[in-house]
Design a protein around this motif. Structure first.
Motif, short mmCIF file in Angstrom:
data_model
loop_
_atom_site.label_atom_id
_atom_site.label_comp_id
_atom_site.label_asym_id
_atom_site.label_seq_id
_atom_site.Cartn_x
_atom_site.Cartn_y
_atom_site.Cartn_z
N ALA A 9 0.83 -1.20 0.00
CA ALA A 9 0.00 0.00 0.00
C ALA A 9 0.86 1.25 0.00
CB ALA A 9 -0.90 0.00 1.22
N VAL A 13 2.40 2.17 -4.01
CA VAL A 13 1.62 3.31 -4.49
C VAL A 13 2.55 4.48 -4.75
CG1 VAL A 13 -0.03 5.08 -3.78
CG2 VAL A 13 -0.55 2.69 -3.40
N THR A 88 -4.90 -3.91 -3.92
CA THR A 88 -3.65 -3.15 -3.90
C THR A 88 -2.66 -3.78 -4.89
OG1 THR A 88 -4.09 -2.76 -1.58
CG2 THR A 88 -1.93 -2.18 -2.37
N GLN A 91 -3.75 -2.77 -8.43
CA GLN A 91 -3.61 -1.32 -8.63
C GLN A 91 -2.16 -0.94 -8.88
OE1 GLN A 91 -4.88 -0.16 -4.80
NE2 GLN A 91 -7.06 -0.12 -5.26
N GLN A 112 -11.78 1.87 -6.94
CA GLN A 112 -10.58 1.12 -6.59
C GLN A 112 -9.50 1.19 -7.66
OE1 GLN A 112 -9.95 -0.62 -3.74
NE2 GLN A 112 -11.73 -1.77 -3.08
N GLY A 113 -9.78 1.93 -8.75
CA GLY A 113 -8.74 2.03 -9.78
C GLY A 113 -8.52 0.74 -10.54
N GLN A 230 -6.75 -0.03 -13.92
CA GLN A 230 -7.38 1.00 -14.74
C GLN A 230 -6.30 1.83 -15.42
OE1 GLN A 230 -10.73 2.78 -12.61
NE2 GLN A 230 -10.05 4.75 -13.37
#
Lengths: 337, 404
Positions: A9, A13, A88, A91, A112-113, A230
């Motif tokens: 996370a 990210v 996660t 993503q 949530q992408g 995404q």
């Protein structure tokens, strides 16, 4: 494991500035394999067999993707993920595709992408109880204690269903479905709940499977499907049309045995599917024979279903809603044209 | 002597500005301050960069961010809530419920493990071979098995032999034991209950006063007072007195079996009992070793001197050895307490609804706000750890040798 989420996370990210806008397909071709996030311990969907070979419906979807991209179903690396870390992981690009019996919901799609590629399995949540409770319907479960797995839509569905019927319940929420099942088996909970397909799989692991019944009520819609990150339309479309190719192949009667004969077929639909006519494949960076490769290596949807969860397997699931629309089921893929 | 000759030499050379800067650069105090300032600025800049980059990336990835989700309705039940909670409460409420559940387990386990650890540590040094061997065996066994296994062991060991609620063991049809937990009568307070609480507080204050008075009396006259018995009496009698004054406004709701489960009582969950048992016994093994080390660090001469004064072994331990051993015991004891709080996050494995389970688990899955939720959870554990450290350091200072 918590540490893993945390690292994912926070660090991922933050560090993915470099890879955020990199093209997923180019990236996959560069490294030579697809990273596929799976559950890892769900019989029939994703589980390694005695030889360590991954088996299951979710697994075969990833093999189909690898066949489409590389013409080789073995060019996949499977990454077992927990329910809490799965989003996660997709993503952040830790996995290229998440094929982990995940329910498609508004919140996951919009906030949530991630993009869902489609529905690979129509499921719904059900309840399993011990026969000696004498319960025949979910409406008799007021005040029952329920074993649930954390990080799933299951938790909310139970809550909604009980509120809608003016009942209350006592949840016992476990990190993994394995523990939830073992503890349900000791009698700590009156009820075990998960998707109906999962109930069938879990019942086979109980000490006395025949002492337990699955109640008739299906209390939710659980459209399970693969998802990708995404922001990369091309990879999204490859993921989506690989699934559609599996369904279309079954509808057109193309399977892994007859796919080579079918190359000679006069049916234009089959011709377009197998890359004999038109240019369906090069537009999204694959060869025109991508769907042929998928069916040759993995088979069509029906073959995948029978092999992993059908009546001949331990799960003994009927096709039901997961049958073609032409046979009264819900599977309906847009045409390749 | 004074010279009348005009001063020709200038004042002792005032250093030029350049030389001044060099002097400053050679000044160790200034240099260290400057270096610290630069490092601090770099850290702050780094933090700002991390936060803004993360926010940017989240936005680009299409993941919503911010703390707005805390106001949304949670929509799920929790099996143990110390404060009012229902499915229509907010995620912020879920955070507090989980936080209190974590604190409950931590406080009970820290207290119990410290007590057991002290007893076992003292027994480990007993001159009785059997007693010290048993203590050594307990310590060896507990310290060499992973905690996760012990938690699962206790959970399954508690659950397996227990019957379902319909066949539960009962005591006078008031207390019940089954695989749903221990079910006890629940006190119900009616108006006027504040008197009981007031008298209970009064009792606590009276006990503190009594202890202070008896200590002073012993210092001045050498006479001892049975403080312990008197305190127990006070604690028992005063609240009762309050209750009778208010006309006994307290009733007990007896649990009864209806349908699947017991209604009306309060339940101690098997998950809670198993978790407290495992955390307590596990940490006690480590604390026992710290206590043993502390006691062995006290010179034997102290014990012999106390014995020569005619003190009894128990009293020697309590008044001479342990106070001196505390200096060695407290620092590692602090670490054990911190570790216990962090270990309590294994609760999710056996379905106890702690902070990690309900907030960093269920809430994270429902909202997808991984960064915010993990940050809040980290902040909680950090705060608790720092508070424990602060308290223990203060206590350590109090116990330290006072050099006079």
């Amino acid at each position: 494991m918590k540490g893993k989420i945390l690292v994912l996370a926070a660090a991922a990210v933050f560090f993915w500035t470099g890879t955020a806008l990199a093209d997923v397909l180019e990236n996959i071709k560069g490294k030579g394999y697809i990273s596929c996030g799976v559950a890892g311990r769900v019989p029939g969907f994703s589980v390694p067999d005695e030889q360590g070979v991954w088996k299951g419906l979710d697994v075969d979807y990833c093999r189909a993707l690898a066949s489409a991209v590389f013409n080789d179903p073995e060019k996949v690396r499977f990454v077992p993920l927990t329910t809490t870390e799965r989003f996660t992981a997709v993503q952040t690009g830790e996995v290229d595709v998440l094929s982990r019996n995940t329910t498609w919901t508004f919140q996951r799609d919009v906030e949530q992408g991630i993009d869902f590629a489609g529905i690979i399995f129509f499921d719904g949540q059900g309840f399993m109880v011990n026969k000696n409770l004498g319960v025949t319907s979910a409406k008799e479960l007021n005040e029952a204690s329920i074993c649930i797995q954390i990080g799933t839509t299951t938790e909310m569905n139970v809550s909604d269903y009980f509120a809608a019927h003016g009942m209350t319940y006592k949840p016992v929420v476990f990190e993994s479905a394995d523990e939830a099942t073992v503890i349900y088996d000791t009698g700590r909970c009156d009820v075990y709940t998960t998707d109906a397909s999962g109930l069938a799989a879990r019942r086979t692991t109980l000490s006395n499977p025949e002492d337990h019944v699955i109640l008739p009520e299906i209390i939710s819609k659980e459209p399970l499907g693969p998802s990708v990150r995404q922001g990369d339309p091309r990879w999204s479309k490859i993921a989506r049309w690989t699934l559609f190719a599996l369904i279309n192949a079954e509808e057109l009667g193309v399977n892994s045995q007859n796919v080579d004969e079918m190359l000679e077929s006069a049916n234009p639909n089959v011709k377009r599917l197998l890359g004999q006519e038109g240019n369906f494949g090069e537009q999204f960076g694959l060869t025109n024979a991508w769907a042929y490769q998928v069916i040759k290596h993995v088979g069509n949807y029906g073959e995948i279903f029978e092999r992993n969860v059908g009546p001949a397997t331990a799960l003994k699931l009927e096709r039901g809603q997961n049958d073609l629309w032409t046979r009264g089921g819900l599977l309906y893929a847009p045409p390749i044209r | 002597m004074s010279s009348l000759a005009p001063k020709t030499s200038p004042d002792p050379a005032r250093p030029s500005r350049l030389a001044g800067l060099a002097g400053l650069a050679n000044n160790p105090a200034f240099r260290s301050a400057l270096v610290q300032l630069l490092v601090f600025a770099a850290v702050v800049a780094g933090l700002i960069w991390v936060v803004s980059t993360t926010a940017d990336n989240l936005k680009r990835a299409g993941i919503s961010s911010g703390f707005g989700f805390l106001g949304q309705t949670a929509g799920f039940e929790i099996s143990q809530t110390l404060i009012e909670y229902s499915r229509s409460s907010t995620y912020a409420r879920v955070f507090w419920v989980g936080l209190l559940n974590t604190l409950l387990v931590s406080v009970i386990s820290i207290t119990a493990s410290t007590l057991i650890g002290f007893v076992v540590g003292v027994l480990r040094l007993s001159s009785n071979w059997l007693v010290s061997s048993l203590a050594a065996a307990y310590i060896g066994l507990i310290r060499n098995i992973p905690l996760l296994l012990q938690i699962l062991f206790w959970y399954i060991a508690i659950l397996m032999p227990l019957p379902g609620p319909r066949q539960s063991y009962s005591l006078w049809e008031t207390f019940f034991l089954c695989n749903r937990g221990v079910i006890l009568p629940r006190p119900e307070f009616h108006p006027g209950s504040w008197l009981i609480l007031a008298f209970a507080l009064l009792a606590v204050l009276a006990v503190i006063a009594l202890v202070l008075w008896s200590r002073r009396r012993q210092r001045l006259t050498g006479q001892r007072f049975p403080t312990f018995a008197a305190s127990l009496g006070l604690l028992a009698v005063l609240p009762l007195l309050g209750a009778s004054l208010a006309g006994f406004p307290l009733t007990w709701v007896i649990p009864e079996l209806r349908g699947f489960n017991f209604q009306g009582g309060m339940t101690l969950l098997p998950e809670l009992i198993a978790l407290i048992l495992a955390l307590t016994l596990y940490t006690a093994g480590f604390i026992a070793e710290n206590v043993r080390a502390g006691i062995q660090s006290v010179d034997r001469g102290q014990e012999e001197a106390a014995a020569a004064l005619g003190l009894r072994p128990g009293t020697i331990m309590r008044l001479v050895v342990i106070p001196q051993a505390m200096r060695v015991i407290i620092p590692p004891l602090t670490s054990q307490h911190l570790t216990l709080v962090k270990n309590s996050s294994l609760a999710v494995v056996i379905g106890y609804p702690d902070l990690i389970s309900v907030f960093a688990g269920t809430t994270l899955n429902q909202t997808g706000q991984a960064v915010e939720i993990i940050a809040m959870t980290m902040l909680f554990y950090l705060t608790v750890s720092l508070l424990i450290s602060l308290f223990m350091n203060w206590y350590n200072k109090r116990m330290a040798l006072k050099e006079r």
